[in-house]
Scaffold this motif. Structure first.
Motif, short mmCIF file in Angstrom:
data_model
loop_
_atom_site.label_atom_id
_atom_site.label_comp_id
_atom_site.label_asym_id
_atom_site.label_seq_id
_atom_site.Cartn_x
_atom_site.Cartn_y
_atom_site.Cartn_z
N LYS A 128 0.83 -1.21 0.00
CA LYS A 128 0.00 0.00 0.00
C LYS A 128 0.86 1.25 0.00
CE LYS A 128 -3.73 2.23 2.63
NZ LYS A 128 -4.66 2.09 3.79
N ILE A 131 2.47 1.90 -3.36
CA ILE A 131 1.54 2.43 -4.36
C ILE A 131 1.47 3.95 -4.25
CG2 ILE A 131 -0.89 2.56 -5.05
CD1 ILE A 131 -1.15 -0.39 -4.28
N PHE A 132 1.32 4.45 -3.02
CA PHE A 132 1.25 5.91 -2.83
C PHE A 132 2.59 6.57 -3.13
CE2 PHE A 132 -2.63 4.73 -0.67
CZ PHE A 132 -3.46 5.81 -0.90
N ILE A 145 -4.51 9.07 -6.39
CA ILE A 145 -4.01 7.72 -6.13
C ILE A 145 -5.08 6.89 -5.44
CG2 ILE A 145 -2.22 6.37 -4.97
CD1 ILE A 145 -0.45 8.90 -5.07
N LYS A 146 -5.80 7.48 -4.49
CA LYS A 146 -6.87 6.76 -3.80
C LYS A 146 -7.94 6.28 -4.77
CE LYS A 146 -6.84 8.51 0.96
NZ LYS A 146 -7.59 9.31 1.97
N PHE A 149 -6.67 3.13 -6.26
CA PHE A 149 -6.09 2.14 -5.36
C PHE A 149 -6.77 0.77 -5.46
CE2 PHE A 149 -5.75 -0.01 -1.26
CZ PHE A 149 -4.38 -0.03 -1.08
N ASP A 150 -8.10 0.74 -5.35
CA ASP A 150 -8.81 -0.55 -5.37
C ASP A 150 -8.61 -1.27 -6.69
OD1 ASP A 150 -9.73 -0.12 -2.83
OD2 ASP A 150 -11.66 0.70 -3.45
#
Length: 429
Positions: A128, A131-132, A145-146, A149-150
């Protein structure tokens, strides 16, 4: 009208073998002194072509030499060439992980690259967090980014481990997440090296589909390096063929793949002198030829015909037990797609010791249609590990297969046998 998003102008990259930088303080000072006086780097005039097939005399080598071409917006460019051709070096320069020795590069747009396992991830951070981190490096906001994310986690299939430090990931998990991040964080340019080969077949298919969506559906630019010519041809529109650090040609992907797979200069090099091979070297193939079952040399066979493949080899294995030797032979078409595969344990294998070390392998029925086929050779010695290859060499030889009415005859014979069995059944019942 399409515009060039990457312009490569006379890029060259020089390395000193076995060294970092120029390799000595004296050389570094000499370079700096020439630069301060506005003079040319004295080491640019020396160095050899990056040809791995021969031993050089200079300690300097040009990994790239005067490479120039444009990449247009929305273009899917396949870059092909033998190991050591300069493909990865070029991608590292485009990704700004290293700089060229000479030349200029102009890039319009954000670049996301996947060059090797571990690129762009911090091993101590969780999936996680990485990714950010990658999104921030690409200039994206936390909200952007959020929103992705999924989708990234679902594509990578690592939801269970997303809060685990990536240093604990397997290489396959690492690549799945790295590719998902690179492909989903809205880069204008996506650069992917051979690293996708680490993933399983299902993920490779998924990744290929995603790259097609990114290029065709969203109009983004993709640079793709692979030794899988089937994948290159299905994905790419244009291609670049590199050799010894230079660009041989840039054209349509069909022309580039054909030129690469039928590189006459490579085929002219005797098998014993080929250096574009991998393996531990305990056994090396030195020659390949084909004969009929009467041991007469042949250059072509008919579909369904029996013939011999004769391999000469050198071996340094102590107390060599030929029963432990496994040889795999792969037949591929003009696009590099594997069409047939034979294992020595399933063939008639004979080891001949007549002054030369020879292995005779009999293929009783070659079930290939007419065409030209290239041969890839594998060898392993099972006393160590079946996956510990001694010698692996692509384009080890070429075989011409001529069409016959074999397939028709086979259908006719099956029909006749079926009719006879039906008649017997009627008689006895």
């Amino acid at each position: 009208m399409s515009r060039a998003v990457i312009r490569i102008e006379n890029i060259s990259k020089q390395y000193r073998l076995g060294k970092i930088g120029t390799g000595s303080f004296a050389h570094d000072v000499n370079r700096l002194w020439h630069k301060m006086r506005g003079k040319e780097d004295p080491y640019l005039r020396i160095g050899e072509e990056n040809d791995r097939t021969r031993k050089g005399d200079s300690e300097y080598v040009w990994a790239l030499r005067d490479v120039s071409f444009d990449v247009m917006q929305g273009e899917v460019l396949g870059i092909v060439g033998r190991n050591g051709a300069g493909k990865s070096t070029l991608l590292k320069i485009l990704s700004r992980t290293t700089s060229p020795t000479t030349g200029n590069i102009k890039i319009k747009g954000r670049i996301a690259s996947l060059l090797e396992v571990g690129t762009g991830f911090h091993p101590e951070l969780t999936g996680k967090e990485n990714i950010f981190l990658n999104g921030a490096i690409l200039g994206m906001t936390k909200r952007e980014i959020k929103s992705k994310f999924d989708e990234i986690v679902d594509f990578a299939g690592v939801e269970k481990y997303i809060d685990t430090p990536v240093k604990r990931y397997s290489s396959g998990m690492y690549v799945r997440l790295a590719f998902a991040v690179a492909a989903h964080l809205d880069p204008e340019i996506l650069i992917v090296d051979e690293v996708l080969a680490v993933g399983d077949a299902e993920f490779q298919k998924k990744a290929m589909g995603k790259m097609q969506d990114v290029s065709r559906g969203q109009g983004r630019t993709v640079l793709f390096v692979s030794h899988n010519m089937g994948a290159i041809k299905s994905l790419c529109t244009n291609g670049v063929f590199m050799k010894n650090g230079t660009v041989v040609m840039k054209s349509s992907i069909e022309d580039v793949v054909t030129r690469y797979l039928h590189n006459e200069e490579t085929l002219k090099i005797p098998l014993a002198q080929r250096t574009d091979r991998i393996g531990n070297g305990n056994l090396k193939f030195t020659d390949i030829r084909f004969t009929n079952l009467k041991n007469e040399d042949i250059a072509s066979v008919f579909t369904g015909q029996a013939f011999k493949i004769i391999l000469e080899y050198d071996c340094s294995i102590p107390d060599f037990n030929t029963d432990l030797l496994i040889i795999n032979i792969e037949f591929s078409n003009e696009f590099g797609q594997q069409l047939s595969f034979f294992v020595s344990d399933e063939m008639q294998k004979t080891i001949v010791k007549n002054g030369k070390r020879e292995i005779h392998l009999v293929i009783h029925r070659l079930m290939l249609r007419g065409g030209e086929y290239s041969i890839k050779l594998f060898s392993s010695y099972s006393s160590t590990s079946p996956s510990d290859f001694c010698d692996v060499i692509e384009n080890a030889g070429e075989l011409s297969v001529m069409s016959t009415d074999f397939w028709l005859k086979d259908r006719v014979m099956r029909s006749i046998k079926g009719a006879v069995m039906e008649a017997e059944y009627q008689i006895y019942n």
